[in-house]
Design a protein around this motif. Structure first.
Motif, PDB file in Angstrom:
ATOM      1  N   THR A 148     -23.201 -17.935  -6.158  1.00  0.00           N
ATOM      2  CA  THR A 148     -23.394 -16.811  -5.245  1.00  0.00           C
ATOM      3  C   THR A 148     -24.838 -16.339  -5.258  1.00  0.00           C
ATOM      4  O   THR A 148     -25.423 -16.059  -4.212  1.00  0.00           O
ATOM      5  CB  THR A 148     -22.451 -15.652  -5.624  1.00  0.00           C
ATOM      6  N   LEU A 149     -25.432 -16.254  -6.425  1.00  0.00           N
ATOM      7  CA  LEU A 149     -26.827 -15.844  -6.555  1.00  0.00           C
ATOM      8  C   LEU A 149     -27.751 -16.826  -5.836  1.00  0.00           C
ATOM      9  O   LEU A 149     -28.649 -16.419  -5.093  1.00  0.00           O
ATOM     10  CB  LEU A 149     -27.214 -15.751  -8.029  1.00  0.00           C
ATOM     11  N   GLY A 161     -27.302 -16.479  -2.054  1.00  0.00           N
ATOM     12  CA  GLY A 161     -27.965 -15.258  -1.583  1.00  0.00           C
ATOM     13  C   GLY A 161     -29.465 -15.409  -1.523  1.00  0.00           C
ATOM     14  O   GLY A 161     -30.123 -14.933  -0.589  1.00  0.00           O
ATOM     15  N   VAL A 203     -30.325 -17.437   1.525  1.00  0.00           N
ATOM     16  CA  VAL A 203     -30.185 -16.613   2.731  1.00  0.00           C
ATOM     17  C   VAL A 203     -31.376 -15.674   2.877  1.00  0.00           C
ATOM     18  O   VAL A 203     -31.922 -15.512   3.974  1.00  0.00           O
ATOM     19  CB  VAL A 203     -28.851 -15.837   2.701  1.00  0.00           C
ATOM     20  N   LEU A 204     -31.811 -15.035   1.789  1.00  0.00           N
ATOM     21  CA  LEU A 204     -32.966 -14.129   1.863  1.00  0.00           C
ATOM     22  C   LEU A 204     -34.231 -14.867   2.279  1.00  0.00           C
ATOM     23  O   LEU A 204     -34.995 -14.378   3.115  1.00  0.00           O
ATOM     24  CB  LEU A 204     -33.186 -13.446   0.508  1.00  0.00           C
TER      25      LEU A 204
END
Length: 105
Positions: free
Chosen positions: A34-35, A38, A41-42
């Motif tokens: 998940t990290l 994310g 995505v950022l």
């Protein structure tokens, strides 16, 4: 009659399986995934959502005699300069033409 007992070392035995540790292992794997997702995505959003760079600032901005700039900001088609005389000067993008003077009270 003789009974043989196997006397091997502890490394011959399989490690005990604790369900709590298995859950923790999969939880850490899921949180790491998940990290990483994310972060990707950022980086994607930073690369695609920021506006295109605007035209460069002029090489010089002509201030009135005796004025000293305290702050400068830029809009889409204007440049604002705050002077030490508590006045905001709104310039055209060329940095030469004053469009508006605003006194700070």
């Amino acid at each position: 009659m003789t009974t043989r007992i196997r006397t091997g070392c502890m490394s011959d035995l399989p490690p005990p399986r604790d369900p709590g540790l298995q859950f923790l292992k999969w939880l850490v794997i899921a949180l790491t995934a998940t990290l990483l997702a994310g972060f990707v995505v950022l980086v994607f959003l930073f690369a695609t959502r920021f506006p295109n760079p605007q035209a460069p600032l002029p090489a010089a901005i002509t201030l009135p005699d005796g004025a000293t700039a305290r702050a400068v900001t830029r809009g889409t088609d204007w440049i604002a300069v705050v002077t030490d005389a508590d006045e905001i000067l709104i310039y055209a993008p060329d940095g030469e033409t004053i469009r508006q003077r605003i006194a700070i009270e």
